[in-house]
Design an enzyme around this catalytic site. Structure first.
Site, PDB file in Angstrom:
ATOM      1  N   ASP A  23      -4.532   8.491  64.951  1.00  0.00           N
ATOM      2  CA  ASP A  23      -4.065   6.983  64.832  1.00  0.00           C
ATOM      3  C   ASP A  23      -5.337   6.455  64.292  1.00  0.00           C
ATOM      4  OD1 ASP A  23      -2.366   4.911  64.658  1.00  0.00           O
ATOM      5  OD2 ASP A  23      -2.757   4.192  66.810  1.00  0.00           O
ATOM      6  N   ASN A  64       7.678   5.881  61.666  1.00  0.00           N
ATOM      7  CA  ASN A  64       6.934   5.258  60.544  1.00  0.00           C
ATOM      8  C   ASN A  64       7.696   4.953  59.460  1.00  0.00           C
ATOM      9  OD1 ASN A  64       4.359   7.474  61.600  1.00  0.00           O
ATOM     10  ND2 ASN A  64       4.323   5.475  61.881  1.00  0.00           N
TER      11      ASN A  64
HETATM   12  C1  IPE Z   1       1.653   7.277  65.978  1.00  0.00           C
HETATM   13  O1  IPE Z   1       1.058   6.368  65.437  1.00  0.00           O
HETATM   14  C2  IPE Z   1       2.086   8.009  64.692  1.00  0.00           C
HETATM   15  C3  IPE Z   1       1.093   8.954  64.159  1.00  0.00           C
HETATM   16  C4  IPE Z   1       0.043   8.972  64.191  1.00  0.00           C
HETATM   17  C5  IPE Z   1       1.856   9.676  62.737  1.00  0.00           C
HETATM   18  P1  IPE Z   1       1.532   4.891  65.211  1.00  0.00           P
HETATM   19  O2  IPE Z   1       0.700   4.096  64.525  1.00  0.00           O
HETATM   20  O3  IPE Z   1       3.133   4.973  64.388  1.00  0.00           O
HETATM   21  O4  IPE Z   1       2.171   4.326  66.571  1.00  0.00           O
HETATM   22  P2  IPE Z   1       2.355   2.985  67.210  1.00  0.00           P
HETATM   23  O5  IPE Z   1       3.638   2.536  66.267  1.00  0.00           O
HETATM   24  O6  IPE Z   1       1.014   2.218  67.139  1.00  0.00           O
HETATM   25  O7  IPE Z   1       2.802   3.283  68.609  1.00  0.00           O
HETATM   26  C1  IPE Z   2      -2.310   6.722  61.697  1.00  0.00           C
HETATM   27  O1  IPE Z   2      -2.735   5.521  61.367  1.00  0.00           O
HETATM   28  C2  IPE Z   2      -1.538   7.450  60.687  1.00  0.00           C
HETATM   29  C3  IPE Z   2      -0.090   7.006  60.613  1.00  0.00           C
HETATM   30  C4  IPE Z   2       0.749   6.757  61.401  1.00  0.00           C
HETATM   31  C5  IPE Z   2       0.839   7.836  59.464  1.00  0.00           C
HETATM   32  P1  IPE Z   2      -2.013   4.274  61.306  1.00  0.00           P
HETATM   33  O2  IPE Z   2      -1.528   3.922  59.986  1.00  0.00           O
HETATM   34  O3  IPE Z   2      -0.880   4.075  62.335  1.00  0.00           O
HETATM   35  O4  IPE Z   2      -3.333   3.067  61.346  1.00  0.00           O
HETATM   36  P2  IPE Z   2      -3.390   1.876  62.321  1.00  0.00           P
HETATM   37  O5  IPE Z   2      -2.766   2.402  63.729  1.00  0.00           O
HETATM   38  O6  IPE Z   2      -2.217   0.889  61.731  1.00  0.00           O
HETATM   39  O7  IPE Z   2      -4.883   1.678  62.318  1.00  0.00           O
HETATM   40 MG    MG Z   3      -1.174   3.274  64.249  1.00  0.00          MG
END
Ligand code: IPE
Ligand code: IPE
Ligand code: MG
Length: 263
Positions: free
Chosen positions: A40, A88
């Site tokens: 993340d 997502n």
């Molecule tokens: C979890 O991260 C999913 C992945 C790392 C692929 P998210 O960024 O989607 O999670 P939330 O929305 O902050 O819980």
């Molecule tokens: C994780 O990074 C990757 C995916 C969920 C695909 P994020 O895209 O969630 O990055 P933040 O949490 O918005 O910084």
């Molecule tokens: Mg995230």
């Protein structure tokens, strides 16, 4: 354990592993069997640098390549990474589209090296709902690495823990309806055999980067007794040294599984 590392390596390669200061002081007997990472913070990493979120995803792929190398060097039995959740899809179409193209790019570029490294690749989640290109690539890669015997590398893509449990439950209900089993036969083992992770060891270590302390629908069944490691570091900045720090900490954990004995 060391013997295993030297077994298939050329002498120079073996030396590189044993002399790499990164791998010093690791108790190899106390490494996790199945590590699951919530990668993340790509977006925050990019935003903090005045870049587009997509630049964070690209940088995140580089971090993943390095972490997989550590798993290979240390012969971790299983590594599962969260690449895209069933939630997502709520993101802007442009970001989702970028991610899907990035996965295709990553896979097509990395398949050869993964195969050379004896990695066993697998995907968790609703792969059938992905683009034909990604689906085909995933299928080809899995087939090609099916006979490999090294790290089990699982990529959770269009994956949600609740969705996975629901799909398994439906499958069990279908079999019951067909008269293949009765409700008394439904136990943990049967349910596990219907999950995307069938045959994999339970998750014993979950790492989440970027400061949030939640599971976000990741491996809800499999992580029932996992240890957790949270770090404020954003995923693109999560280096092999960060990974080793987490792995060493796992080695110090006292695990009781509801009993009184530390296992
Ligand atoms: C979890 O991260 C999913 C992945 C790392 C692929 P998210 O960024 O989607 O999670 P939330 O929305 O902050 O819980
Ligand atoms: C994780 O990074 C990757 C995916 C969920 C695909 P994020 O895209 O969630 O990055 P933040 O949490 O918005 O910084
Ligand atoms: Mg995230």
């Amino acid at each position: 354990m060391w013997k295993r590392i030297f077994k298939d390596s050329a002498p120079s390669e073996a030396k590189a592993i044993s002399e790499n200061p990164l791998y010093q002081d690791i108790d190899r007997e106390r490494l996790p069997v199945h590590t699951a990472i919530i990668m993340d913070g790509n977006g925050r990493w990019a935003e903090g640098r005045g870049l587009l979120r997509t630049a964070g995803h690209t940088a995140g792929v580089d971090a993943l390549k390095q972490i997989l190398k550590v798993a290979i060097d240390l012969e971790l039995p299983a590594l599962t990474v969260y690449a895209f959740s069933t939630e997502n899809w709520k993101r802007p179409h442009s970001e989702v589209d970028f991610l899907m193209r990035l996965f295709v790019d990553y896979l097509s570029k990395e398949i050869d090296e993964m195969d050379e490294d004896n990695v066993r690749l697998r995907f968790l989640g609703r792969i059938d709902e992905l683009s034909p290109a990604l689906k085909d690539l995933a299928r080809t890669a899995v087939e090609r690495m099916a006979d490999n015997t090294g790290v089990r590398f699982n990529v959770a893509m269009n994956y949600g823990g609740q969705d996975e449990i629901l799909r398994a439950t439906r499958e069990i209900a279908r079999r019951a309806q067909a008269g293949e089993l009765s409700p008394e036969n439904v136990d943990g083992q049967l349910l596990e055999s219907c999950l995307d992770t069938a045959g994999l060891p339970p998750v014993d270590f979950v790492i989440r980067t970027s400061g949030d302390m939640r599971l976000s629908n990741y491996l809800l069944w499999q992580a029932a007794y996992a240890e957790f490691w949270f770090t404020d570091t954003n995923w693109p900045d999560f280096t092999p040294a960060c990974f080793i720090e987490a792995l060493k900490d796992f080695g110090k954990r006292k695990r009781r599984f509801g009993g009184l004995k530390n296992i």
